[in-house]
Write a protein that holds these residues in place. Structure first.
Motif, PDB file in Angstrom:
ATOM      1  N   SER A   1      -5.492  -6.181  -5.897  1.00 48.84           N
ATOM      2  CA  SER A   1      -4.822  -4.945  -5.480  1.00 48.84           C
ATOM      3  C   SER A   1      -5.225  -3.797  -6.395  1.00 48.84           C
ATOM      4  CB  SER A   1      -3.301  -5.125  -5.498  1.00 48.84           C
ATOM      5  OG  SER A   1      -2.819  -5.182  -6.822  1.00 48.84           O
TER       6      SER A   1
ATOM      7  N   HIS B   1       0.948  -0.705  -5.731  1.00 47.66           N
ATOM      8  CA  HIS B   1      -0.074  -1.734  -5.602  1.00 47.66           C
ATOM      9  C   HIS B   1      -0.617  -1.592  -4.180  1.00 47.66           C
ATOM     10  CE1 HIS B   1       1.136  -4.178  -9.221  1.00 47.66           C
ATOM     11  NE2 HIS B   1       2.069  -3.251  -9.140  1.00 47.66           N
TER      12      HIS B   1
ATOM     13  N   THR C   1       4.388   3.077  -9.859  1.00 41.44           N
ATOM     14  CA  THR C   1       3.096   2.425  -9.631  1.00 41.44           C
ATOM     15  C   THR C   1       3.082   1.845  -8.226  1.00 41.44           C
ATOM     16  OG1 THR C   1       2.918   1.835 -11.967  1.00 41.44           O
ATOM     17  CG2 THR C   1       1.506   0.628 -10.434  1.00 41.44           C
TER      18      THR C   1
ATOM     19  N   LYS D   1       8.766  -3.953  -1.804  1.00 41.04           N
ATOM     20  CA  LYS D   1       7.602  -4.828  -1.651  1.00 41.04           C
ATOM     21  C   LYS D   1       7.440  -5.305  -0.216  1.00 41.04           C
ATOM     22  CE  LYS D   1       7.417  -6.987  -6.197  1.00 41.04           C
ATOM     23  NZ  LYS D   1       7.411  -8.268  -6.912  1.00 41.04           N
TER      24      LYS D   1
ATOM     25  N   GLN E   1      -4.131  -0.531  -8.386  1.00 47.82           N
ATOM     26  CA  GLN E   1      -2.895   0.000  -8.958  1.00 47.82           C
ATOM     27  C   GLN E   1      -3.050   1.500  -9.188  1.00 47.82           C
ATOM     28  OE1 GLN E   1      -2.030  -2.444 -12.356  1.00 47.82           O
ATOM     29  NE2 GLN E   1      -1.470  -4.173 -11.064  1.00 47.82           N
TER      30      GLN E   1
ATOM     31  N   GLY F   1      -5.694  -4.795 -10.050  1.00 50.23           N
ATOM     32  CA  GLY F   1      -4.668  -5.690 -10.568  1.00 50.23           C
ATOM     33  C   GLY F   1      -4.820  -7.098 -10.040  1.00 50.23           C
TER      34      GLY F   1
END
Length: 181
Positions: free
Chosen positions: A121, A139, A137, A158, A123, A117
């Motif tokens: 990253s 990352h 998903t 995150k 995914q 991604g």
């Protein structure tokens, strides 16, 4: 970078950066902001977790100390396992509930290829164990294999401002944390 699902599972379980600092946030699907704060990781199972609305936890393999925002302190001789939804479980995915083990909510969806991604990253798609209609998903950092974002129907968690090189002040704090063990 091509990596199989089995290799990815091994990389996630083994992720253990020598040092790391980051901020973290949880955003619920309804738009409410959940847990926020910062995390400093000194080495294997030694970290400082600062929760913006709760306080600071110092964790070593030998003990865990919590200091609340009002100054109250609690110490445990046996540290607890971090919550599978905590920032620690993103930085150290061995604590995440994503492997399809008994008690885990998610398992890797081997029908969906691992893709690269934005920012390099990786995914990885996961399937909910109880209701396979639900997907999430992750990352994944391409070299340290920590999860920088975990997005599912209920929330997005995150790690932001993630760095593996510490400032002098952060490095000194990491040394003190290591000495405290």
């Amino acid at each position: 970078m091509e990596i199989s699902h089995v290799e990815m599972m091994g990389k996630l379980l083994g992720a253990d950066p020598p040092r790391a600092v980051c901020d973290f946030t949880t955003l619920h699907a309804d738009g409410d902001v959940g847990e926020t704060g910062s995390l400093q990781y000194a080495s294997r199972d030694r970290w400082i977790l600062d929760l913006d609305h709760a306080g600071r936890t110092l964790h070593t393999p030998e003990r865990e100390e919590f200091t609340g925002l009002g100054g109250e302190r609690h110490t445990a001789d046996r540290p607890t396992t971090p919550s599978y939804t905590s920032a620690v479980a993103l930085l150290l995915p061995r604590y995440a509930a994503i492997y399809g083990r008994r008690g885990d909510d998610w398992s890797i969806d081997e029908t969906v290829p691992i893709r690269t991604g934005d920012g390099g990253s990786l995914q990885v798609v996961f399937q909910h164990r109880e209701d396979p209609r639900f997907r999430s998903t992750a990352h994944v950092h391409p070299t340290q294999y920590c999860i920088t974002a975990f997005i599912n129907p209920a929330e997005t968690r995150k790690l932001t401002n993630l760095r593996f090189e510490l400032t002098e002040e952060e490095e000194e704090q990491a040394r003190r944390l290591l000495d405290a063990a």
